[in-house]
Design an enzyme around this catalytic site. Structure first.
Site, PDB file in Angstrom:
ATOM      1  N   SER A   8     -19.430  -2.459  16.094  1.00  0.00           N
ATOM      2  CA  SER A   8     -19.298  -1.061  16.485  1.00  0.00           C
ATOM      3  C   SER A   8     -18.835  -0.929  17.932  1.00  0.00           C
ATOM      4  O   SER A   8     -19.170  -1.750  18.790  1.00  0.00           O
ATOM      5  CB  SER A   8     -20.640  -0.346  16.320  1.00  0.00           C
ATOM      6  OG  SER A   8     -21.619  -0.925  17.166  1.00  0.00           O
ATOM      7  N   ASP A  12     -23.368   5.370  24.162  1.00  0.00           N
ATOM      8  CA  ASP A  12     -24.818   5.414  24.074  1.00  0.00           C
ATOM      9  C   ASP A  12     -25.358   6.578  24.892  1.00  0.00           C
ATOM     10  O   ASP A  12     -25.036   6.719  26.083  1.00  0.00           O
ATOM     11  CB  ASP A  12     -25.433   4.117  24.621  1.00  0.00           C
ATOM     12  CG  ASP A  12     -25.130   2.911  23.754  1.00  0.00           C
ATOM     13  OD1 ASP A  12     -24.773   3.095  22.585  1.00  0.00           O
ATOM     14  OD2 ASP A  12     -25.269   1.778  24.259  1.00  0.00           O
ATOM     15  N   SER A  36     -40.743  16.551  17.920  1.00  0.00           N
ATOM     16  CA  SER A  36     -39.725  16.707  18.955  1.00  0.00           C
ATOM     17  C   SER A  36     -40.292  16.118  20.238  1.00  0.00           C
ATOM     18  O   SER A  36     -41.408  16.463  20.645  1.00  0.00           O
ATOM     19  CB  SER A  36     -39.373  18.185  19.159  1.00  0.00           C
ATOM     20  OG  SER A  36     -38.468  18.340  20.227  1.00  0.00           O
ATOM     21  N   ASN A  52     -20.525  -4.734  23.963  1.00  0.00           N
ATOM     22  CA  ASN A  52     -21.621  -5.342  24.719  1.00  0.00           C
ATOM     23  C   ASN A  52     -21.547  -6.868  24.667  1.00  0.00           C
ATOM     24  O   ASN A  52     -21.722  -7.551  25.685  1.00  0.00           O
ATOM     25  CB  ASN A  52     -22.970  -4.881  24.162  1.00  0.00           C
ATOM     26  CG  ASN A  52     -23.299  -3.443  24.504  1.00  0.00           C
ATOM     27  OD1 ASN A  52     -22.672  -2.837  25.366  1.00  0.00           O
ATOM     28  ND2 ASN A  52     -24.278  -2.885  23.824  1.00  0.00           N
ATOM     29  N   PHE A 102     -24.437   6.632  19.732  1.00  0.00           N
ATOM     30  CA  PHE A 102     -25.804   6.140  19.555  1.00  0.00           C
ATOM     31  C   PHE A 102     -26.728   6.996  20.418  1.00  0.00           C
ATOM     32  O   PHE A 102     -26.570   7.057  21.635  1.00  0.00           O
ATOM     33  CB  PHE A 102     -25.864   4.673  19.980  1.00  0.00           C
ATOM     34  CG  PHE A 102     -27.222   4.030  19.932  1.00  0.00           C
ATOM     35  CD1 PHE A 102     -27.917   3.917  18.743  1.00  0.00           C
ATOM     36  CD2 PHE A 102     -27.793   3.492  21.086  1.00  0.00           C
ATOM     37  CE1 PHE A 102     -29.161   3.297  18.690  1.00  0.00           C
ATOM     38  CE2 PHE A 102     -29.026   2.869  21.052  1.00  0.00           C
ATOM     39  CZ  PHE A 102     -29.713   2.770  19.855  1.00  0.00           C
ATOM     40  N   GLN A 169     -27.857  -2.962  10.587  1.00  0.00           N
ATOM     41  CA  GLN A 169     -27.280  -2.657   9.277  1.00  0.00           C
ATOM     42  C   GLN A 169     -28.046  -3.336   8.141  1.00  0.00           C
ATOM     43  O   GLN A 169     -27.747  -3.085   6.977  1.00  0.00           O
ATOM     44  CB  GLN A 169     -25.798  -3.063   9.233  1.00  0.00           C
ATOM     45  CG  GLN A 169     -24.888  -2.216  10.125  1.00  0.00           C
ATOM     46  CD  GLN A 169     -24.785  -0.769   9.667  1.00  0.00           C
ATOM     47  OE1 GLN A 169     -25.781  -0.143   9.345  1.00  0.00           O
ATOM     48  NE2 GLN A 169     -23.585  -0.231   9.649  1.00  0.00           N
ATOM     49  N   THR A 219     -34.383 -13.949  16.762  1.00  0.00           N
ATOM     50  CA  THR A 219     -34.819 -13.551  18.096  1.00  0.00           C
ATOM     51  C   THR A 219     -36.134 -12.781  17.987  1.00  0.00           C
ATOM     52  O   THR A 219     -36.376 -12.059  17.021  1.00  0.00           O
ATOM     53  CB  THR A 219     -33.754 -12.694  18.799  1.00  0.00           C
ATOM     54  OG1 THR A 219     -33.511 -11.505  18.032  1.00  0.00           O
ATOM     55  CG2 THR A 219     -32.444 -13.472  18.930  1.00  0.00           C
ATOM     56  N   GLY A 221     -37.804 -11.027  20.873  1.00  0.00           N
ATOM     57  CA  GLY A 221     -38.111 -10.270  22.082  1.00  0.00           C
ATOM     58  C   GLY A 221     -38.647 -11.146  23.188  1.00  0.00           C
ATOM     59  O   GLY A 221     -38.079 -12.190  23.522  1.00  0.00           O
ATOM     60  N   ASP A 252     -27.455  -7.914  22.200  1.00  0.00           N
ATOM     61  CA  ASP A 252     -26.017  -8.175  22.281  1.00  0.00           C
ATOM     62  C   ASP A 252     -25.708  -9.152  23.406  1.00  0.00           C
ATOM     63  O   ASP A 252     -24.860 -10.042  23.263  1.00  0.00           O
ATOM     64  CB  ASP A 252     -25.260  -6.865  22.510  1.00  0.00           C
ATOM     65  CG  ASP A 252     -25.453  -5.856  21.387  1.00  0.00           C
ATOM     66  OD1 ASP A 252     -25.610  -6.297  20.232  1.00  0.00           O
ATOM     67  OD2 ASP A 252     -25.438  -4.648  21.663  1.00  0.00           O
TER      68      ASP A 252
END
Length: 317
Positions: A8, A12, A36, A52, A102, A169, A219, A221, A252
């Protein structure tokens, strides 16, 4: 090595919520959510998985080719990427559409709630690896699902080594589509949550995935990553950031560092260490392309956390 980065291209819109999302969800009312969140900051940044990744590769001395679709509003973004060292000649601007967008809110615990507008990304399948000359390695990062499947098929047919990176995705693609992307991949990469979703949707075990792909990288974190091959797993620690500003684009950046290591001929686990260093830089800044460093600075940081970088003098540029 000539690297093609697909995925993509997006703008952002990054917002920060001065609280915790989890404090506002009522378990007994999860079937009807109406919330909200009042955010206290908002920034518009250049983003998207493919730029990225390509930006990190350019910082590390590569000149990646970006293959993706963007909207009529891409002109300034293209100029920025060209100046940063990314080859945008394969990017197609789609008339009558906006670049994908995004919208992401991040709370104080780095939890995120996001929405994604597809825009010109829906036309990604109009591009093809058959029109690309001299591609040595490709990464298929989150994009229009039909395009991701198409790119994987083309890479297998054309003999192009590729990384399959389904990312967010995983939630949208079917099990069959995900399995089509895995087959023949040099590496399948995803985070730990996406990995569980991928296994659930495809019905494939870790061993099944490794029967269809060369390696698996998960991965985790702040807990680093695991590089898994048949009969071997290497856990690579994360690099502690000097500060934590925004997690957007960190994965990324990891992939960009990983690809740079692979381009240098390093093993998957050493390449993942480069990914950890690149991810730390991104975590310290807002957005996926607001940080910068030289190769010398990157190398020093690598060696402060790991062993001496196993590169030849010719590679140190």
């Amino acid at each position: 090595m000539k690297i093609v980065v697909t995925g993509s291209i997006a703008y952002d819109y990054l917002m920060s919520f001065p609280g915790l999302f989890t404090e506002h969800f009522l378990p007994e009312h999860m079937n009807r959510i109406s919330l909200s969140f009042l955010v206290d900051t908002m920034d518009k940044r250049r983003g998207g998985c493919a730029p990225n990744i390509a930006y990190t590769l350019a910082l590390l001395g590569e000149r990646p080719m970006l293959m993706a679709t963007a909207g009529e509003d891409f002109g300034e973004y293209r100029q920025w990427l060209d100046a940063a060292g990314v080859d945008t000649s394969l990017v197609k601007q789609v008339s009558g559409k906006f670049t994908a967008s995004f919208f992401c809110s991040t709370d104080q615990a780095n939890n995120q709630i996001a929405s994604f507008y597809t825009g010109a990304m829906a036309d990604a399948s109009t591009l093809s690896f058959r029109t690309v000359r001299d591609c040595d390695f490709a990464i298929i990062s989150p994009n229009d699902p039909a395009a991701m499947v198409q790119y994987a098929e083309e890479c297998r047919t054309l003999g192009i080594k590729f990384i399959f990176d389904p990312g967010q995705q995983c939630a949208r693609m079917s099990g069959d589509e995900l399995e089509d992307g895995i087959i023949g991949a040099a590496i399948v990469i995803c985070n730990d949550y996406e990995y569980e979703l991928l296994k659930q949707k495809t019905g494939l075990s870790e061993a099944d995935i490794l029967d269809k792909a060369g390696a698996l990288i998960v991965t985790k974190g702040e807990h680093g990553s695991s590089v898994i091959t048949r009969g071997r797993q290497v856990d690579v620690p994360a690099v502690t950031p000097g500060r934590i500003v925004d997690p957007t684009g960190v994965g990324d950046a990891f992939r960009g560092g990983l690809l740079r290591g692979l381009a240098l001929g390093l093993g998957d686990d050493v390449a993942a260490r480069l990914g950890s260093v690149a991810a730390a830089y991104a975590l310290e800044h807002l957005g996926g392309q607001s940080h910068s460093y030289t190769w010398a600075e990157f190398k020093r940081r690598y060696e402060a956390h790991f062993d001496a970088m196993p590169l030849s003098t010719a590679s140190e540029r």
